[in-house]
Write an enzyme that holds these catalytic residues in place. Structure first.
Site, short mmCIF file in Angstrom:
data_model
loop_
_atom_site.label_atom_id
_atom_site.label_comp_id
_atom_site.label_asym_id
_atom_site.label_seq_id
_atom_site.Cartn_x
_atom_site.Cartn_y
_atom_site.Cartn_z
N SER A 1 0.80 -1.33 -0.06
CA SER A 1 -0.26 -0.13 -0.08
C SER A 1 0.94 1.29 0.02
O SER A 1 1.85 1.60 -0.86
CB SER A 1 -0.97 -0.11 1.07
OG SER A 1 -2.09 1.12 0.89
N ASP B 1 -8.61 -4.83 -6.11
CA ASP B 1 -8.35 -4.02 -5.34
C ASP B 1 -8.84 -2.71 -5.80
O ASP B 1 -8.08 -2.30 -6.96
CB ASP B 1 -6.73 -4.03 -5.17
CG ASP B 1 -6.29 -2.95 -4.10
OD1 ASP B 1 -7.15 -2.00 -3.86
OD2 ASP B 1 -5.14 -2.97 -3.77
N HIS C 1 -7.18 -5.58 -1.73
CA HIS C 1 -6.05 -4.84 -1.29
C HIS C 1 -5.40 -6.01 -0.24
O HIS C 1 -4.17 -5.58 0.19
CB HIS C 1 -6.59 -3.76 -0.37
CG HIS C 1 -5.34 -2.68 -0.15
ND1 HIS C 1 -4.70 -2.10 -1.48
CD2 HIS C 1 -5.06 -1.86 0.95
CE1 HIS C 1 -3.90 -1.36 -0.93
NE2 HIS C 1 -3.91 -1.10 0.42
#
Length: 631
Positions: free
Chosen positions: A490, A576, A608
Site C-alpha cells: 500500500s 483492489d 487490497h
C-alpha cells in the site's frame, strides 16, 4: 496444482516437535482467536478460534467457554443464550438487525427489464465501486422487528448505508437505554459527494414518532462507535476534519446537552473505548511508542475538574481488544511480534499479567524465537525515531545477515507489536533475514504532529526517515551491506517504488505489494477520493495548487523510473479498488521495458489484502523465493 500438492505433502509430514523456527506453512496452522464477550452470569469468557485449512482453502471455527477467574476452556457447540443480546431492546419489544435493500437503479436490467440477460452497469456519479465490489444499487439498512412479525425499515427509501461499507457491522447501531430509540452511524451523502467526504453522523430514530434526528450535524468529520454510559450519556469517537481519514480520534460524551471532548488535550489518537461500570471513567486503547496500550480517562461531567489521561499498561506488546474491565482487573487480548493474540488478565492494582488462553503456546514452545530490539535513530531533522529491529533466531553477531527495510502502509498506520499472518516479522526473521521497521513520519503513537507530517509530503521527510533507519542499522558489523532489500504494501508499496528511484544503490532488491506508482492515475481511479484529496493536496489539474503539484511531480514514483536499476517483485489483487490494478501493471511494464529483472504476481479474486489460505501460502513462498533469487 502440482505446487499446492507439494506444499500439502510437506505439511502432512510436518511435526511441531521437529520444528525449530517459524515457517510460512506453520504460520497457517496457528489458531486465530476472536473474543465474543462475557457470559450473562459474568462467570465465563466466550471466544471463537478459527484455524485455516490449506487443503479446503477456508477456515474452520470452534467456540469455547473459559472461566473468567482462570482455568481450562470447554468447547461448546452453541453460544446463543449465553451472551446478552445487545440487539434486543431493554423492554424486550423489538429486535435490531440489518440487511441489504435495493434502492437505486444501476444494472442494465433495472432500466430495461426485457433485457434481463444484459451485463451492464450505468452510473451518473462517483462511488460506483468501493473496496472490492461495484455498487449495484443495494444499501445496508437497519430494521426493527417485533414478536408480531412486524418489521420496519428505519431508513426506508434512503440511498445510504448502515452499517457503513465495507467493514461496518452491528456496532454501527445501538438501542437507547429506554429501548424506544435507535442510534445509528451513516454517511448520508450520495455519489460524488460520498466519495469526497468522511462526514459520518450519528442519527437517532424514534420508534413512536417514526422520525429521525441528526445528533452530530454540527460536526464535519467521522462520528462513529456510539455507546451509552451506565448513566445514560451518549458517547462516541470523533474526528474533526472532513476528508481526513487519519485525523486525531477523540472521545466525546454528551452530558445534559453539552458535548465534552475528554481527550482533546492529550497528544494521541484513540482506537476504541469502553465505559467503567460506575460511569466515572472510560478505558481506551491507543498506539504509543511503537506499541498499543490500555489507557483510562476520567469523566468529570459538568464540573470544573479537567479530564486526565493515564496509561495503564506498558511493555513490548500490543493490547488489541478490551473484553471485560473493572476497577481491579482488565480482560484483554494481547500480541507481540513473536506471538499471535491470546486472552490475558491484567491486575490494574498489582500491575501483573496472567495468560488465560494458550491456543498456540504448544507450537511456540517448540520454536527458537527471533529477538525484537527497540532502537532510537536520529533523523535528518534532528528528531529521535523509534525503529524495531527483528533479529533471526540464534542470532550470532559475528555473522553477516541479509537485511530488509520494512515500509509500513497506511500511510498513517501504527507500526506496533502487531502479529500479521502475511507481513509476519517472525517468519521473515526465521528465514535468516534481519528486519528494520522504522516508526517513520506519519505513524500514530508519537504525537499528533509526527502523525500528520506525512500528509502532502509523501516523498519528503518520510523518505529521509527510511534511509536514516537503514543507514544507521547498516553500520552494524552483522549487516551484510551488499544484501539489503526494501519491502512494503500500500503506502509501503509506494515507498518501495519511490525508493527504487532515489536509493543510490543502497538496495539490491525490492518487493512492492499494491503500491501507488502513478499519482495521477491513482487520483483518477481510486474509490475514496477524500483520501487522495487530503494526502496529495488536491487534483493533478489544479496548476495553482503548489502542494498538489509537488505530489504529482516531485513525489510521483513514475517520474523517477529513469533511475530504476534494481530487481523488483510486484504483487497485486485484481479486486483492489483502493489501489487499483493499473498501478502495479504500469510499474511492472516499466521495469520489463527497461530490461530490469522483475516479476508480477496477480491474485484475480483478492482485494487490497490476500485472504484465502492457499493464496496466502503461495504469497509467502513466492516472497521468499524472490529474496533467495535476488538477495
Amino acid at each position: 496444482m502440482k505446487k499446492i500438492a507439494l506444499i500439502l505433502i510437506s505439511m502432512a509430514g510436518l511435526s511441531t516437535t521437529a520444528q525449530e523456527q517459524m515457517t510460512p506453512e506453520l504460520l497457517w496452522q496457528l489458531g486465530r482467536i476472536s473474543p465474543l464477550g462475557v457470559s450473562n452470569d459474568n462467570k465465563s469468557i466466550i471466544y471463537k478460534v478459527s484455524i485455516p485449512s490449506i487443503k479446503e482453502n477456508n477456515s474452520k471455527s470452534k467456540y469455547y467457554l473459559l472461566p473468567i477467574e482462570g482455568g481450562n476452556p470447554v468447547e461448546i457447540k452453541e453460544y446463543k443464550g449465553l451472551l446478552s443480546d445487545k440487539n434486543k431492546s431493554s423492554n424486550g419489544n423489538w429486535t435490531l438487525t440489518h440487511k441489504e435493500i435495493k434502492i437505486q437503479s444501476v444494472n442494465g436490467k433495472d432500466f430495461y427489464p426485457s433485457l434481463d440477460k444484459s451485463d451492464v452497469k450505468i452510473y451518473d456519479a462517483l462511488d460506483y465501486r468501493h473496496w472490492d465490489t461495484y455498487n449495484d444499487g443495494n444499501h445496508n439498512h437497519v430494521f426493527i422487528s417485533n414478536n408480531k412479525n412486524e418489521e420496519v425499515d428505519i431508513m426506508k427509501d434512503e440511498p445510504f448505508d448502515c452499517p457503513q461499507k465495507p467493514f461496518g457491522g452491528d456496532e454501527d447501531y445501538i438501542w437507547s437505554p429506554e429501548g424506544n430509540k435507535i442510534i445509528y452511524v451513516s454517511k448520508k451523502k450520495v455519489g460524488t459527494s460520498y466519495a469526497i467526504s468522511t462526514n459520518t453522523d450519528l442519527f437517532e430514530y424514534d420508534i413512536s414518532s417514526k422520525t429521525t434526528t441528526n445528533l452530530t450535524e454540527k460536526y464535519t468529520g467521522y462520528d462513529v462507535a456510539p455507546q451509552f454510559s451506565p448513566n445514560g450519556d451518549l458517547s462516541w469517537l470523533q474526528m474533526k476534519r472532513d476528508g481526513y481519514e487519519a485525523d486525531k480520534n477523540d472521545i466525546i460524551v454528551r452530558h445534559k446537552g453539552f458535548d465534552s471532548n475528554l481527550t482533546i488535550n492529550w497528544d494521541g489518537t484513540v482506537d476504541s473505548f469502553t465505559w467503567s461500570k460506575d460511569g466515572k471513567k472510560i478505558f481506551f486503547l491507543a498506539p504509543v511508542g511503537g506499541t498499543k496500550q490500555l489507557f483510562e480517562v476520567n469523566f468529570p461531567g459538568l464540573t470544573k475538574i479537567a479530564p486526565i489521561v493515564k496509561q495503564l499498561t506498558m511493555g513490548q506488546f500490543d493490547v488489541n481488544q478490551i473484553i471485560e474491565i473493572n476497577e481491579n482487573r482488565a480482560i484483554i487480548t494481547r500480541s507481540d511480534m513473536n506471538h499471535a493474540n491470546e486472552i490475558f488478565s491484567y491486575d490494574l492494582k498489582k500491575k501483573d499479567w496472567k495468560q488465560m488462553t494458550n491456543i498456540n503456546t504448544a507450537i511456540y514452545s517448540k520454536l527458537t524465537l527471533p529477538k525484537v530490539e527497540k532502537r532510537m535513530v536520529k533523523t535528518t531533522d534532528g528528531k529521535e525515531m523509534l525503529v524495531w529491529v527483528i533479529l533471526p533466531p540464534d542470532f550470532d553477531p559475528k555473522k553477516k545477515y541479509p537485511t530488509l527495510l520494512y515500509c509500513q502502509g497506511g500511510p498513517q498506520g501504527a507500526l506496533s507489536q502487531f502479529y500479521s499472518y502475511r507481513w509476519n516479522f517472525q517468519v521473515m526473521a526465521s528465514q535468516g533475514y534481519i528486519i528494520v521497521a522504522p516508526n517513520r513520519r506519519g505513524m500514530p503513537g508519537h504525537g499528533v504532529k509526527w502523525n500528520e507530517q506525512i500528509s502532502k509530503d509523501w516523498g519528503g521527510q518520510v523518505m529521509d526517515d527510511y534511509l536514516s533507519a537503514i543507514d544507521n542499522i547498516s553500520k552494524e558489523a552483522y549487516v551484510d551491506k551488499d544484501r539489503i532489500g526494501a519491502v512494503g504494501a500500500s503506502y509501503g508499496g509506494y515507498s518501495v517504488f519511490y525508493l527504487a528511484g532515489i536509493h543510490k544503490n543502497r538496495f539490491k532488491t525490492f518487493i512492492a505489494h499494491a503500491g501507488i506508482f502513478n499519482m495521477q492515475s491513482m487520483y483518477g481511479t481510486t474509490e475514496e477520493v477524500f483520501f487522495t484529496n487530503w494526502d496529495m493536496g488536491g487534483s493533478y489539474w489544479d496548476k495553482d495548487n503548489k502542494l498538489a503539484q509537488k505530489s504529482y511531480n516531485e513525489f510521483n514514483p513514475i517520474n523517477l523510473v529513469n533511475n530504476w536499476n534494481t530487481p523488483i517483485f510486484i504483487i497485486q489483487g485484481a479486486k483492489d479498488y483502493r489501489v487499483p490494478i493499473g498501478q502495479s501493471q504500469e510499474a511492472f511494464q516499466a521495469a520489463q521495458l527497461k530490461g530490469i529483472k522483475s516479476r508480477f504476481m496477480l491474485f484475480p479474486e483478492e482485494n487490497h489484502w490476500i485472504l484465502k489460505p492457499q493464496n496466502g501460502l503461495v504469497w509467502q513462498n513466492e516472497f521468499f523465493k524472490w529474496l533467495k533469487e535476488t538477495l
